[in-house]
Design an enzyme around this catalytic site. Structure first.
Site, PDB file in Angstrom:
ATOM      1  N   SER A 138       2.742  10.714  -4.638  1.00 26.78           N
ATOM      2  CA  SER A 138       1.767  10.526  -4.728  1.00 26.78           C
ATOM      3  C   SER A 138       0.815  11.729  -4.632  1.00 26.78           C
ATOM      4  CB  SER A 138       1.776   9.836  -3.133  1.00 26.78           C
ATOM      5  OG  SER A 138       0.420   9.568  -2.895  1.00 26.78           O
ATOM      6  N   TYR A 151       4.820   9.039   5.168  1.00 23.23           N
ATOM      7  CA  TYR A 151       4.949   8.657   3.912  1.00 23.23           C
ATOM      8  C   TYR A 151       4.090  10.221   3.129  1.00 23.23           C
ATOM      9  CZ  TYR A 151       2.809   6.733  -0.457  1.00 23.23           C
ATOM     10  OH  TYR A 151       2.477   6.554  -1.913  1.00 23.23           O
TER      11      TYR A 151
END
Length: 248
Positions: A138, A151
Protein backbone atom coordinates in the site's frame (compact mmCIF):
# COMPACT_ATOMS: atom_id res chain seq x y z
CA UNK A 1 6.37 -12.28 -14.69
CA UNK A 2 5.25 -13.81 -17.95
CA UNK A 3 1.92 -12.67 -19.31
CA UNK A 4 0.15 -15.97 -19.95
CA UNK A 5 0.44 -19.70 -19.35
CA UNK A 6 0.78 -19.36 -15.58
CA UNK A 7 -1.04 -21.13 -12.77
CA UNK A 8 -1.76 -18.34 -10.29
CA UNK A 9 -2.98 -18.54 -6.69
CA UNK A 10 -4.44 -15.31 -5.25
CA UNK A 11 -5.33 -14.81 -1.60
CA UNK A 12 -8.06 -12.24 -1.08
CA UNK A 13 -9.33 -13.11 -4.54
CA UNK A 14 -13.01 -13.01 -3.69
CA UNK A 15 -13.39 -9.24 -3.90
CA UNK A 16 -11.69 -5.93 -4.54
CA UNK A 17 -8.21 -5.80 -6.01
CA UNK A 18 -7.76 -9.57 -5.79
CA UNK A 19 -10.89 -10.29 -7.80
CA UNK A 20 -10.15 -7.60 -10.40
CA UNK A 21 -6.64 -8.93 -11.03
CA UNK A 22 -7.85 -12.54 -11.01
CA UNK A 23 -10.31 -11.82 -13.82
CA UNK A 24 -7.70 -9.99 -15.88
CA UNK A 25 -5.13 -12.77 -15.51
CA UNK A 26 -7.79 -15.31 -16.43
CA UNK A 27 -8.72 -13.27 -19.50
CA UNK A 28 -5.04 -13.35 -20.51
CA UNK A 29 -5.08 -17.15 -20.63
CA UNK A 30 -3.83 -18.11 -17.19
CA UNK A 31 -5.23 -20.76 -14.85
CA UNK A 32 -6.33 -18.83 -11.76
CA UNK A 33 -7.18 -20.09 -8.28
CA UNK A 34 -8.59 -17.65 -5.73
CA UNK A 35 -8.89 -17.93 -1.96
CA UNK A 36 -10.83 -16.00 0.65
CA UNK A 37 -12.99 -16.28 3.72
CA UNK A 38 -16.43 -15.93 2.07
CA UNK A 39 -17.66 -18.81 -0.07
CA UNK A 40 -20.40 -16.75 -1.73
CA UNK A 41 -17.91 -14.12 -2.88
CA UNK A 42 -15.55 -16.80 -4.19
CA UNK A 43 -18.37 -18.49 -6.10
CA UNK A 44 -19.25 -15.15 -7.70
CA UNK A 45 -15.61 -14.60 -8.65
CA UNK A 46 -15.26 -17.90 -10.52
CA UNK A 47 -18.80 -18.07 -11.95
CA UNK A 48 -18.83 -18.74 -15.68
CA UNK A 49 -15.04 -18.83 -15.92
CA UNK A 50 -13.63 -22.15 -17.06
CA UNK A 51 -10.24 -22.87 -15.54
CA UNK A 52 -10.86 -20.88 -12.36
CA UNK A 53 -11.16 -22.54 -8.96
CA UNK A 54 -11.34 -21.46 -5.33
CA UNK A 55 -10.49 -22.48 -1.80
CA UNK A 56 -12.00 -21.10 1.38
CA UNK A 57 -9.13 -19.69 3.43
CA UNK A 58 -8.60 -17.30 6.32
CA UNK A 59 -4.94 -16.29 6.10
CA UNK A 60 -4.90 -15.36 9.78
CA UNK A 61 -5.19 -19.12 10.54
CA UNK A 62 -1.79 -20.85 10.19
CA UNK A 63 -3.33 -24.34 10.24
CA UNK A 64 -5.68 -23.40 7.40
CA UNK A 65 -2.76 -22.06 5.38
CA UNK A 66 -0.84 -25.32 5.72
CA UNK A 67 -3.91 -27.36 4.80
CA UNK A 68 -4.80 -25.30 1.73
CA UNK A 69 -1.18 -25.17 0.56
CA UNK A 70 -1.00 -28.97 0.64
CA UNK A 71 -4.23 -29.36 -1.30
CA UNK A 72 -3.25 -26.62 -3.72
CA UNK A 73 0.05 -28.14 -4.79
CA UNK A 74 -1.61 -31.56 -5.14
CA UNK A 75 -4.56 -30.28 -7.15
CA UNK A 76 -2.51 -27.81 -9.19
CA UNK A 77 1.07 -29.12 -9.47
CA UNK A 78 1.85 -26.52 -12.14
CA UNK A 79 1.36 -23.66 -9.68
CA UNK A 80 4.08 -21.10 -10.37
CA UNK A 81 2.70 -17.76 -9.13
CA UNK A 82 1.58 -16.73 -5.64
CA UNK A 83 -0.20 -13.41 -5.15
CA UNK A 84 -0.51 -12.29 -1.52
CA UNK A 85 -3.45 -9.90 -1.72
CA UNK A 86 -5.61 -10.67 1.33
CA UNK A 87 -5.80 -7.75 3.73
CA UNK A 88 -8.00 -5.96 6.23
CA UNK A 89 -7.99 -2.47 7.67
CA UNK A 90 -9.69 -0.44 10.37
CA UNK A 91 -9.77 3.09 11.70
CA UNK A 92 -8.34 3.58 15.17
CA UNK A 93 -7.23 6.18 17.70
CA UNK A 94 -3.91 5.05 19.20
CA UNK A 95 -3.80 8.10 21.47
CA UNK A 96 -6.18 6.50 23.98
CA UNK A 97 -6.48 3.05 25.55
CA UNK A 98 -8.78 0.83 23.51
CA UNK A 99 -9.69 -2.72 22.54
CA UNK A 100 -6.75 -4.06 20.51
CA UNK A 101 -8.46 -7.12 19.04
CA UNK A 102 -8.86 -5.51 15.60
CA UNK A 103 -5.24 -4.35 15.78
CA UNK A 104 -4.12 -7.95 16.34
CA UNK A 105 -6.29 -9.16 13.48
CA UNK A 106 -4.72 -6.61 11.11
CA UNK A 107 -1.20 -7.74 11.95
CA UNK A 108 -2.15 -11.42 11.68
CA UNK A 109 -3.79 -10.94 8.28
CA UNK A 110 -1.65 -8.31 6.61
CA UNK A 111 1.80 -9.29 7.84
CA UNK A 112 1.84 -12.84 9.21
CA UNK A 113 -0.66 -13.99 6.57
CA UNK A 114 1.60 -13.38 3.56
CA UNK A 115 4.69 -14.48 5.49
CA UNK A 116 3.04 -17.81 6.35
CA UNK A 117 1.50 -18.23 2.89
CA UNK A 118 4.86 -17.65 1.25
CA UNK A 119 6.55 -20.02 3.67
CA UNK A 120 4.02 -22.75 2.85
CA UNK A 121 4.60 -22.49 -0.92
CA UNK A 122 8.14 -21.22 -1.42
CA UNK A 123 9.79 -24.62 -1.75
CA UNK A 124 7.28 -25.63 -4.41
CA UNK A 125 7.62 -22.34 -6.27
CA UNK A 126 11.41 -22.47 -6.38
CA UNK A 127 11.16 -25.65 -8.41
CA UNK A 128 8.85 -24.16 -11.03
CA UNK A 129 9.75 -22.39 -14.28
CA UNK A 130 8.83 -18.69 -14.46
CA UNK A 131 8.01 -18.64 -10.75
CA UNK A 132 6.90 -15.41 -9.11
CA UNK A 133 5.67 -14.15 -5.76
CA UNK A 134 3.61 -10.96 -5.82
CA UNK A 135 2.82 -8.98 -2.68
CA UNK A 136 0.14 -6.29 -2.57
CA UNK A 137 1.28 -3.61 -0.14
CA UNK A 138 0.00 0.00 0.00
CA UNK A 139 1.05 3.57 -0.47
CA UNK A 140 0.42 3.92 3.26
CA UNK A 141 3.37 1.62 3.82
CA UNK A 142 5.52 4.54 2.65
CA UNK A 143 3.51 7.44 4.08
CA UNK A 144 1.30 6.33 6.99
CA UNK A 145 -2.35 7.27 7.21
CA UNK A 146 -2.62 8.26 10.90
CA UNK A 147 -6.27 7.23 11.12
CA UNK A 148 -5.28 3.64 10.24
CA UNK A 149 -1.95 3.46 12.01
CA UNK A 150 -1.74 -0.31 12.42
CA UNK A 151 -2.78 -0.96 8.83
CA UNK A 152 -0.09 1.44 7.63
CA UNK A 153 2.50 -0.19 9.89
CA UNK A 154 1.59 -3.65 8.63
CA UNK A 155 2.10 -2.51 5.04
CA UNK A 156 5.44 -0.87 5.86
CA UNK A 157 6.52 -4.15 7.45
CA UNK A 158 5.44 -6.29 4.48
CA UNK A 159 7.31 -3.92 2.15
CA UNK A 160 10.47 -4.51 4.19
CA UNK A 161 9.89 -8.26 4.21
CA UNK A 162 9.39 -8.23 0.45
CA UNK A 163 12.74 -6.49 -0.06
CA UNK A 164 14.47 -9.22 1.94
CA UNK A 165 12.61 -11.98 0.13
CA UNK A 166 13.56 -10.53 -3.27
CA UNK A 167 17.23 -10.39 -2.36
CA UNK A 168 17.26 -13.95 -1.04
CA UNK A 169 15.32 -15.45 -3.96
CA UNK A 170 17.28 -13.66 -6.68
CA UNK A 171 17.79 -15.99 -9.61
CA UNK A 172 15.22 -18.50 -8.33
CA UNK A 173 11.87 -16.73 -8.04
CA UNK A 174 10.83 -13.25 -9.11
CA UNK A 175 9.41 -11.12 -6.28
CA UNK A 176 7.15 -8.21 -7.24
CA UNK A 177 5.51 -5.63 -4.99
CA UNK A 178 2.25 -4.05 -6.16
CA UNK A 179 1.75 -0.72 -4.40
CA UNK A 180 -1.87 0.52 -4.55
CA UNK A 181 -3.00 4.09 -3.88
CA UNK A 182 -6.41 4.62 -2.31
CA UNK A 183 -8.62 2.39 -4.48
CA UNK A 184 -12.43 2.26 -4.59
CA UNK A 185 -12.95 -1.02 -2.71
CA UNK A 186 -14.74 -2.05 0.48
CA UNK A 187 -11.51 -2.13 2.51
CA UNK A 188 -12.82 0.82 4.53
CA UNK A 189 -16.24 2.46 4.65
CA UNK A 190 -16.47 5.33 2.22
CA UNK A 191 -13.71 4.29 -0.17
CA UNK A 192 -16.02 3.35 -3.02
CA UNK A 193 -17.79 6.71 -2.88
CA UNK A 194 -14.76 8.91 -2.27
CA UNK A 195 -13.74 11.16 -5.19
CA UNK A 196 -10.15 10.64 -4.05
CA UNK A 197 -10.27 6.89 -4.67
CA UNK A 198 -8.89 5.49 -7.90
CA UNK A 199 -11.60 3.45 -9.69
CA UNK A 200 -10.92 -0.25 -9.23
CA UNK A 201 -11.03 -1.07 -12.93
CA UNK A 202 -8.57 1.71 -13.76
CA UNK A 203 -6.16 0.56 -11.08
CA UNK A 204 -6.34 -3.07 -12.22
CA UNK A 205 -5.86 -2.08 -15.86
CA UNK A 206 -2.85 0.07 -14.97
CA UNK A 207 -1.30 -2.77 -12.97
CA UNK A 208 -1.71 -5.20 -15.84
CA UNK A 209 -0.28 -2.70 -18.31
CA UNK A 210 2.84 -2.29 -16.16
CA UNK A 211 3.22 -6.03 -15.63
CA UNK A 212 3.01 -6.54 -19.40
CA UNK A 213 5.25 -3.62 -20.32
CA UNK A 214 7.81 -4.21 -17.56
CA UNK A 215 7.87 -7.98 -16.96
CA UNK A 216 11.14 -7.75 -14.99
CA UNK A 217 9.95 -4.92 -12.69
CA UNK A 218 10.45 -5.25 -8.94
CA UNK A 219 7.64 -2.82 -8.11
CA UNK A 220 4.37 -1.87 -9.77
CA UNK A 221 3.84 1.84 -9.06
CA UNK A 222 0.76 3.36 -10.67
CA UNK A 223 0.74 7.12 -11.25
CA UNK A 224 -1.60 7.93 -8.36
CA UNK A 225 0.66 6.33 -5.73
CA UNK A 226 3.90 7.96 -6.88
CA UNK A 227 3.65 10.86 -4.37
CA UNK A 228 3.48 8.32 -1.52
CA UNK A 229 6.11 5.93 -2.86
CA UNK A 230 8.65 8.72 -3.34
CA UNK A 231 7.61 11.03 -0.49
CA UNK A 232 10.72 10.41 1.59
CA UNK A 233 13.01 10.94 -1.40
CA UNK A 234 11.17 14.12 -2.31
CA UNK A 235 11.01 15.50 1.25
CA UNK A 236 7.18 15.43 1.26
CA UNK A 237 6.55 12.93 4.08
CA UNK A 238 5.52 15.38 6.83
CA UNK A 239 3.48 17.48 4.44
CA UNK A 240 1.41 14.53 3.23
CA UNK A 241 0.86 13.16 6.74
CA UNK A 242 -0.24 16.58 7.97
CA UNK A 243 -2.67 16.91 5.06
CA UNK A 244 -4.29 13.58 5.93
CA UNK A 245 -4.77 14.64 9.54
CA UNK A 246 -6.32 17.91 8.36
CA UNK A 247 -8.68 16.02 6.04
CA UNK A 248 -9.92 13.89 8.95
Amino acid sequence: MKRTGNTIFITGGGSGIGRALAHRWHDEGNRVIVAGRRREALEETVAGRSGMAYYELDVSDPDAIRSVAGRLTTDHPGLNVLVNCAGISGLEDPTTTRDLSRTSDIVETNLLGPIRMTDALVDHLKGQPDAAILVVSSGTGFVPYPGAATYSASKAAIHSYTLSLRALLKGATQVIEIIPPMVATDLLDGLTASPLSVPLDKFADDVMAQLTGQPEADEIIVEEVEPFRFAERDGKMREIVASMIADD
